[in-house]
Scaffold this active site. Structure first.
Site, mmCIF file in Angstrom:
data_model
loop_
_atom_site.group_PDB
_atom_site.id
_atom_site.type_symbol
_atom_site.label_atom_id
_atom_site.label_comp_id
_atom_site.label_asym_id
_atom_site.label_seq_id
_atom_site.Cartn_x
_atom_site.Cartn_y
_atom_site.Cartn_z
ATOM 1 N N LYS A 180 18.627 -16.604 16.905
ATOM 2 C CA LYS A 180 19.302 -17.871 16.635
ATOM 3 C C LYS A 180 20.028 -18.383 17.876
ATOM 4 C CE LYS A 180 21.805 -18.242 12.772
ATOM 5 N NZ LYS A 180 21.597 -19.394 11.863
ATOM 6 N N HIS A 237 5.613 1.101 -6.945
ATOM 7 C CA HIS A 237 4.479 2.017 -7.145
ATOM 8 C C HIS A 237 3.182 1.237 -7.314
ATOM 9 C CE1 HIS A 237 1.819 4.629 -9.565
ATOM 10 N NE2 HIS A 237 2.323 5.587 -8.791
ATOM 11 N N TYR A 281 -14.555 2.132 21.551
ATOM 12 C CA TYR A 281 -14.877 1.322 20.370
ATOM 13 C C TYR A 281 -14.066 1.758 19.166
ATOM 14 C CZ TYR A 281 -17.647 5.257 18.667
ATOM 15 O OH TYR A 281 -18.037 6.490 18.230
#
Lengths: 899, 899
Positions: A20, A449, A868
């Site tokens: 802020k 849950h 990869y």
């Protein structure tokens, strides 16, 4: 320097000034009308929290900056005649909405309240401001239970017959102030401070302290925000949107956060303060109305919005206040948006010349792309929304409402789609959740849950729909407006939005998926803007990424789909399914074999079947690498369950109808039964202990490659040994594999390379990667099992049992099965990459756990230097996008580091 | 330099010259009569193995050194008139008995064999030597199947009616040479080389190659000897103990390897070579006989033995040969000895002023001490030994012979002690092994299934008793001499020596244990020398060690015993037993509780019981630390088994006698059932998920401490949280514990410290030790679980299933549950120690896995810098001894490094 005037900071100083404060400073320096103020740094907060003492220099620095504010506003703090009032607000580096404290109207006292009334010409406004200060200060700074104040307010309203706060007049509020002051004295043992500076200093300390409020600690634990950061404190001159009809307050977006379209979006409320908007006491009007109410301010606001968007080069959201016809900017930040808008806005900004394509890529993410890929309810279809809750696990599910696990399981077994509706779920509901298409609960949030388990299962879930009144015993629930749904009624739930609909809403494939599957041409004129945006950013990502993306696929169809989705090969072909179904009988024969001949016969029966499987896979991935993992699960997984079989045999004995085959099987199942099968005789251990098993599989692989080559294909197969913990295991199984391959070469003339590598899925494999690399052509990190062993928990057992509680209490920020645990599991991956490559520079490195398709984890794998990732076909586009983003963001970081 | 003459080396050059070469050099430099020769270095071998080429310089260096040998002996290699013969023997840094190759009699050719005959005046001797060369060279260098030579020899013996080799005369042997040469030509395609130097060079290469013979590779894998070392090659002038009645060969020990007493120990065989001794064709005589046969050589030998012992300052064993009255030393090394002799010799050498007490300590080890502590068969009792096998797992066991698992289990259930007798065991025999007092097999060695599993269970085992003829079907076995043992007959087996006795032999406690328990006074005149030696070296160890030694004990009696054994506290009190037996019903109540009140009632019923348990323990360990681990195993461990209960409920239903309590329990057991309980809801996870459970335990601990303090005791209790994987778990459970402790302090006035720490037993705990240390007062490494999770195997499941195969194939050198896996688990321990201490320098560090009492592991823990180890009471003296040795050896290393 512990205090920065707004002109002294900028938006890049979030560490020191908080989000802020940094943005207030940025707007100030842009010349925008920000009320004067200053920011006390996070460093001051840290010192205070460490030592329990406000740093010595702070007092003087605050004095100096306060004087500047006073000069700018032409008022003095708490001046009896015309008081300057200030707000004191927290503002940390990372947003922690609602977690820390704010005190408004600092500077009001018994004397200055009268000055304010006089200056504002509004007695009621002044006394209302004062009672608000007393209330906030009492709760926040003096630690008084807020109920005391609420009770007094309620009593007064009853007394005066006033239905709402706004119905209390100035006299009543003055009386309330007297009552509040008594409460303060009685509860804190001292009077409310009449020294404005004492108010200010106490409020600053209170904001510092609120960093360590219990709810803030839990929130940080959940969000993995470091407890060491501390908060900045913003002290800002108060401006009042409730100062009369020419005042007001509002929020604005620089473009539509839902679609990304340019325009004027937002809401405005005349003669009101921000907290009134939040309280929802009166209705806001569309921001465009402001043009009629206050043309000058409206035009100025549009100018400022253009300035901010040009400056931040992104959608901004803004909070503003108009005080007696004068516009003030109270906050700005880059605004939230929907997944679809994120893609649209990013490409729009490129078209508008505001950002580069790389930047556009960094503005979207794989979570958003994944959201866009789920099936969705057909937008053109009629629908009746009956409630809205938390979008806990994405997807669109339709089915009959059921209210208990037994019914869910029973109906599902007859082919019925069901939605399990519960107040909340417990581990006892697990079977019902598995049987259901979706889960709907009235209690609990994203860490409940139901939410945690549904996400783990990839099952649609809407939870915490508090407006539903669920009566499990009677098998029905009531939605707002008296809508009643009974067991068996069809409902539809949207886990992406949190909506609940009555009846069946048709589900359609996502256009994004249809694009990936080649069914939609992004270049066509009628193509949705969204599809064009996705297509454009995928191209950017593919051009930038360094990580390859393969798919986990076991069957030719899966492989073909993955290839369409952009997979450059198969990183994990599990061979388990090749032992299931009809083929179980060969496993039974293998297990029950009493001599080598029987065992060999069972294995040889499997050979042609396996070879055909691999041929299909290699055809679908012709020319691309296919990594085949040799059998991993314990053999008893292919046999009947011990308990079921024990009961069957016992009952048969009781009934006098004993089955010798069942009894023989039971002995084998008992022999192979393991206390902890995940840590038992599986993976390479099986390969080394069960004669001929791995040799059979390697032979099938090599013969399939030879057959494909003869058929003119370009097979590129790799053999992967699972669950290796020590190089000796790999050496021995590799020796056997090489012998088998050599034999196939000799008999078929096949000459193509067949690399042999290993999974790294045990901590010990990672810890001894240097040694293992000397026997491996490649490593593939099995991060599912590596997570299980590093943490010592099995996903099956613990996800339902305690993950919800762990997320709730902040033990986890996110489930380590969803997103790679960088501090623990990631450290092992890093170590294995480093030491594996050191021992063998040409070592090929990939990952084939589910994390390969998780956006956050892909960044880690990029940074770790893998070659990869491999993931499910559906996740391949997500991985491609994130791999591109990872490259772009890493380059940006490198760039900023070198500047 | 690739070749060292014996005068150029010394005993410290084992890396380069191998053990044999280094000691030959040492003896040469001591002026002892070593035949001239030289050693080709391991470096030459490594180059050869790497490149496939003998290094270029080697030929010339061999030529030079060979010339020196020729000069010294006054003969030339293969000289037709009077040939020098040499032996070519392998000699690696670490002894690999029988694994590599040797070629004797190099230098004999068709011509020089006649010169040898003439010089020796012994035709038969010369031809016998030549045929031996052909045979060894053919097998070793030319790779010809040895059966060809054996068959030819057998045929000749049949032909000549000669029962033994020695019955063949010179003519027959000359004929055999002709046959052998034909075999060589037929099998290798070329003639036996008649160039002596060509023979030599080929033999050297063959010894190099034998480093990579399959059996050598497997042996190295098993013994964890690096494959990179290579072997040295010793080329030594041949001397002949078979050159007539004034020749012979023998072995000698500088003192009695069984008792340690000084004297003349060894064996001698006149007119023979070493291989004749091995073949056992003729009986040796005690070495003292040599005094009568050849007084001069005997006296010289005694002088040399005194020289060697003085020089090596330890018992040496020696191989020597007398050639025509001249003594030659062929080998020496520090000799093997029994465990008891090791202790006696070490203290004797101190008394004789040869070594320091520190050195004496380094000459014994914990394995030996542990061996001395097992119960043993009473030496004074009569006994009938019937067979002897491998001492696979130490101890003395007596019981009735049984031949199958079912009988073992059945008899044991009626309280009968049984010995399970099998040809070999398989995983199917596991229950029988558990039920038996001891295991006896006729097949398999120290890495057989029976041996591995028995050691894992700590159960007595004698295996590989090949002279037993076991008939499982008839339930009996036959021992040599026709002794027959049938099912039910009592036998006694000694796992420490490998002996098998008929009938019951009384078992007595070890005197060493009685000493440790305070029952024997080592200062008493009648005390055994062994006890005095142990006592003396324990004092040295205790004075030197830096590691503290605690015990793992759960009950007051165990604690008292551990204290007697020298434990300085309890490092691990498991609280599991406090929920067993009668108390199971509280756990059932806890699990079946339907509301908080029922749960609280169950917990409160346990509180006084647990408090009393802890009071007893704290009393037994008054003044010493007691570390209490909160409940670790999953709750279902305290409930009935799922399969058993399922069968019971199904049968009750079938019979129409349903039990509602059983059915309720079954639902709870199903709910709590886990696929992999070791990785399920246990440890701190239970503590965080089951309300009140850990608080109950902490309260019991703190109240017990308070009660002890009130009673005048000095309680020092520590609370340990198990299975922590992330600091958040520890923070949350610690917060709760601290609250409970504070409450107890307030109510009791107890003020003593109660540190709170954690187990480090998950890889993730080690990997994030820096973070966890900030919330922990101590770490205790749970190396059992850490081994299981790092390797990803559960001991219960895998030890029986594949450890034997893994040891056999060299995947393991030793079970990682016996001795800490330094490369994997040890790396995690090291990392956690380093990063834990960095984060918190006063962090206390211990280990409480079984490795805490393993001799090799104790050295690792010393080097890792732990504060203490904790192990079973019985292992406490072992750990004390090894901790002292670790300190002494580390100092010695540091000393030699600084020199």
């Amino acid at each position: 320097m512990l205090v920065y005037g707004f002109a002294q900071g900028n938006k890049d100083m979030r560490d020191l000034l908080g989000g802020k404060g940094a943005n207030l400073a940025e707007m100030t320096n842009l010349g925008l009308p920000v009320p004067p103020g200053f920011t006390i740094t996070t460093e001051a907060c840290r010192t205070y929290l460490d030592t329990g003492q406000v740093p010595a220099e702070l007092h003087d620095e605050v004095t100096k900056h306060l004087a500047l504010v006073e000069t700018a506003r032409g008022k003095r703090l708490g001046d009896p005649g015309d008081p300057l009032l200030v707000s004191v607000r927290s503002g940390a580096k990372f947003s922690m909405p609602g977690m820390m404290d704010t005190v408004l109207n600092i500077g009001l006292t018994d004397r200055s309240v009268r000055g304010l009334a006089e200056q504002a010409g509004d007695e009621r406004f002044a006394w209302d401001s004062y009672r608000r200060l007393l209330q906030m200060f009492g709760k926040t700074v003096q630690g008084i239970d807020g109920a005391h104040f609420d009770d007094a307010l309620d009593a007064l309203k009853r007394d005066r017959g006033a239905p709402h706060d706004v119905d209390l007049d100035a006299g009543a509020l003055r009386e309330l102030v007297t009552t509040y002051k008594q409460i303060v004295r009685a509860e804190s043992g001292r009077d409310f401070p009449q020294d404005p500076r004492e108010q200010l200093d106490a409020a600053i300390r209170a904001v510092f302290d609120s960093w360590n409020a219990p709810r803030a600690i839990t929130y940080r634990r959940q969000e993995r925000i470091s407890a060491d950061l501390g908060t900045a404190v913003n002290v800002v001159a108060m401006v009042f949107g409730n100062a009369g009809p020419d005042s007001g307050t509002g929020v604005a977006f620089t473009r539509d956060p839902a679609s990304g379209a340019r325009g004027v979006y937002g809401d405005y409320l005349a003669n009101a303060q921000g907290e009134d908007v939040v309280a929802g006491i009166r209705n806001t009007v569309p921001l465009t109305e402001l043009a009629h109410l206050d043309k000058k301010s409206y035009d100025e606001l549009l100018d400022i919005m253009a300035t901010l968007e040009g400056h931040y080069r992104d959608l901004c959201d803004i909070e503003f206040t108009i005080e007696r016809g004068r516009l003030w900017m109270l906050q700005t930040r880059v605004g939230k948006r929907t997944a679809a808008a994120a893609f649209r806005i990013a490409t729009q900004l490129v078209d508008e010349g505001l950002i580069t394509e790389d930047e556009a890529l960094s503005r979207v993410d794989g979570h958003q792309l994944a959201q866009l890929m789920f099936p969705r309810f057909d937008e053109r279809a009629a629908r009746q929304a009956i409630a809205h809750g938390m979008n806990a696990s994405p997807g669109a599910a339709v089915g009959r409402a059921v209210f208990d696990t037994a019914t869910a399981v029973e109906w599902n077994s007859t082919g019925e789609d069901v939605i399990l509706v519960r107040r909340e779920t417990t581990p006892d509901d697990l079977d019902g959740m598995i049987a259901a298409r979706g889960i709907l609960t009235s209690r609990g949030g994203r860490t409940s849950h139901a939410a945690v388990v549904a996400r783990g299962m990839g099952k649609t879930c809407v939870c915490g729909v508090e407006t539903l009144d669920i009566d499990v015993a009677r098998g029905r629930f009531t939605a707002p407006g008296g809508v009643e749904v009974s067991e068996g009624d069809v409902i539809s739930i949207d886990g992406t939005t949190g909506d609940v609909f009555l009846g069946e809403v048709p589900v359609v494939d996502s256009p994004v998926v249809r694009y990936f599957e080649g069914e939609l041409d992004p270049g066509a004129a009628q193509a949705e803007e969204l599809v064009r945006s996705v297509h454009r950013l995928m191209k950017v990502a593919d051009g930038r990424r360094r990580l390859g993306v393969r798919a986990n696929a076991d069957l030719p169809d899966d492989a073909a789909r993955a290839r369409a989705m952009g997979a450059a090969g198969i990183g994990l072909c599990r061979t388990e399914h090749m032992f299931l179904g009809e083929r179980r009988r060969y496993v039974e024969a293998l297990v029950l074999a009493e001599d080598d001949a029987e065992r060999t016969a069972a294995l040889e029966a499997l050979l042609p079947l396996q070879r055909a499987d691999f041929e299909g896979l290699l055809a679908a991935m012709d020319g691309l690498p296919v990594t085949v993992r040799l059998l991993d699960p314990p053999l008893h997984e292919f046999l009947p369950d011990l308990t079921d079989l024990s009961v069957r045999v016992a009952l048969a004995g009781e009934r006098g109808v004993r089955d010798p085959q069942d009894e023989r099987l039971l002995r084998a199942v008992r022999r192979l039964h393991e206390q902890n099968p995940m840590m038992g005789l599986r993976g390479v251990r099986l390969g080394l202990v069960v004669p001929g098993l791995y040799a059979l599989q390697v032979r099938a692989v090599a013969e399939a490659a030879a057959a494909r080559e003869r058929a003119g294909g370009h097979p590129r197969v790799e053999v992967m040994i699972p669950l290796v913990g020590t190089v000796q295991e790999l050496e021995l199984s590799r020796e056997e594999a090489e012998r088998t391959i050599a034999d196939v070469r000799e008999r078929t003339g096949f000459t193509g390379p067949i690399p042999v590598g290993t999974m790294v899925e045990l901590p010990r494999a990672a810890l001894t990667a240097g040694a293992i690399a000397r026997a491996a052509d490649f490593f593939s990190f099995g991060t599912n099992d590596l997570t299980q062993t590093t943490w010592g928990f099995s996903r099956d057992d613990v996800e339902a049992a305690f993950f919800a509680a762990y997320l709730e209490r902040g033990v986890f920020g996110v489930s380590p099965f969803e997103s790679l645990d960088v501090a623990g599991v990631g450290r092992l991956v890093d170590l294995a990459v480093r030491e594996g490559r050191a021992a063998r520079p040409d070592l090929k490195l990939g990952v084939c756990g589910e994390h390969g398709g998780d956006p956050d984890s892909v960044h880690f794998f990029h940074e770790a230097g893998l070659d990869y990732v491999s993931c499910s076909a559906f996740r391949v586009p997500v991985a491609r996008l994130e791999a591109g983003r990872a490259a772009v963001l890493a380059d940006a970081d490198a760039g900023s580091a070198s500047r």
